[in-house]
Scaffold this active site. Structure first.
Site, PDB file in Angstrom:
ATOM      1  N   GLU A  40       0.055   3.144  -1.814  1.00  0.00           N
ATOM      2  CA  GLU A  40       0.514   2.184  -0.817  1.00  0.00           C
ATOM      3  C   GLU A  40       2.038   2.280  -0.751  1.00  0.00           C
ATOM      4  O   GLU A  40       2.707   2.496  -1.763  1.00  0.00           O
ATOM      5  CB  GLU A  40       0.091   0.793  -1.302  1.00  0.00           C
ATOM      6  CG  GLU A  40       0.547  -0.383  -0.483  1.00  0.00           C
ATOM      7  CD  GLU A  40       0.203  -1.711  -1.175  1.00  0.00           C
ATOM      8  OE1 GLU A  40       0.117  -2.721  -0.472  1.00  0.00           O
ATOM      9  OE2 GLU A  40       0.038  -1.720  -2.421  1.00  0.00           O
ATOM     10  N   LYS A 112      -4.046  -3.761   6.001  1.00  0.00           N
ATOM     11  CA  LYS A 112      -4.401  -4.619   4.876  1.00  0.00           C
ATOM     12  C   LYS A 112      -4.669  -6.057   5.344  1.00  0.00           C
ATOM     13  O   LYS A 112      -3.814  -6.692   5.958  1.00  0.00           O
ATOM     14  CB  LYS A 112      -3.251  -4.589   3.866  1.00  0.00           C
ATOM     15  CG  LYS A 112      -3.534  -5.258   2.522  1.00  0.00           C
ATOM     16  CD  LYS A 112      -2.313  -5.053   1.626  1.00  0.00           C
ATOM     17  CE  LYS A 112      -2.491  -5.627   0.240  1.00  0.00           C
ATOM     18  NZ  LYS A 112      -1.255  -5.421  -0.568  1.00  0.00           N
ATOM     19  N   CYS A 149      -4.852  -1.719  -2.193  1.00  0.00           N
ATOM     20  CA  CYS A 149      -4.331  -2.433  -3.359  1.00  0.00           C
ATOM     21  C   CYS A 149      -5.024  -3.769  -3.666  1.00  0.00           C
ATOM     22  O   CYS A 149      -6.133  -3.789  -4.182  1.00  0.00           O
ATOM     23  CB  CYS A 149      -2.825  -2.626  -3.188  1.00  0.00           C
ATOM     24  SG  CYS A 149      -1.929  -3.048  -4.720  1.00  0.00           S
TER      25      CYS A 149
END
Length: 267
Positions: A40, A112, A149
């Site tokens: 990321e 995300k 993540c």
């Protein structure tokens, strides 16, 4: 299929980050990998919490994705990496991960959804949460899903794409270091693999404040390959035989699907 996870510390010089990423991609190709997963924020560092990241953000047709496309074509690699995506008219940006393939071009995009508003940080101050479903694409016969993540901490979110048929979950990450945080990362990667009987390949950021520890975990939670805190790359095998064996022994996904189809008993 052979896959690799690569970790490095990105900085504020995007050209230097691309040089670093390209060198690791060359290593992945030399190792016989068909896919390589980068962290990321591989395009640009997150910097300090007060840093304005909007000037560093790019559209999906910008130079970062274009460079990944050239890498994918030159090396015949599927390249997975995190970037900062510009949002016209918004002071925030998207924390985006992409999958780029020689054969499919920009094959998948994931913005995300579950932002890192935890452990004293507020990612939502600088980033806007995505709204789209987790993408699921075919890579050499393996259904491949993409998350970012902190989303590893949301099992139901990931179970949804596993129940849609995912064989492999790729996870660009910049897992923040701290008391017990490294253990959380290892636990989450292995747990998501076990409860969904799928491979998980997580690539972590290195450098001050991050824990690295990139790893490839098989469908029964065995760490097939992994790294420590230093920059590097490691590769491992993803096989249909291991998937079939794990799912025959531990049919969790099929049992969840059956439970979802079962009629609700009337009281």
């Amino acid at each position: 299929m052979r896959i690799a996870v690569a970790q490095f510390a990105s900085g504020s010089d995007k050209a230097a980050n691309l040089e670093h990423l390209s060198a690791l991609a060359d290593q992945a190709a030399d190792a016989g990998a068909r896919m390589v997963v980068f962290p990321e924020g591989a395009m640009h560092t997150f910097g300090e919490l007060q840093d304005d990241l909007k000037p560093s953000a790019e559209p999906l047709d910008g130079p970062f994705v274009a460079h990944l496309s050239k890498l994918a074509s030159r090396l015949d690699l599927v390249v997975v990496a995190g970037m900062f995506e510009a949002i016209p008219g918004d002071h925030r940006i998207s924390n985006t991960a992409v999958i780029v393939d020689k054969r499919q071009g920009l094959a998948a995009v994931h913005r995300k959804q579950h932002l890192y508003d935890a452990f004293g940080e507020r990612e939502s101050d600088r980033f806007r949460a995505g709204t789209e479903d987790i993408p699921l694409i075919d890579v050499d016969g393996f259904k491949t899903a993409l998350v970012v993540c902190y989303e590893l901490r949301f099992p139901a979110f990931i179970q949804g794409v596993a129940d849609r048929g995912a064989d492999l979950l790729v996870v660009p990450a910049a897992w923040v270091a701290g008391p017990l945080k490294e253990e959380h990362w290892t636990l989450m990667v292995r747990a998501r693999a076990i409860e969904n009987t799928m491979y998980v390949a997580g690539a972590g950021m290195t450098g001050p404040g991050y824990c690295g520890r990139s790893m490839i975990v098989d469908p029964l939670g065995v760490v097939e390959a992994g790294l420590g805190e230093a920059e590097g790359l490691v590769a491992g095998e993803v096989t249909r035989e291991r998937l079939a064996s794990a799912r025959a022994r531990l049919p969790l996904v099929e049992q969840r699907r059956a439970a979802a189809r079962a009629p609700v008993a009337k009281s």
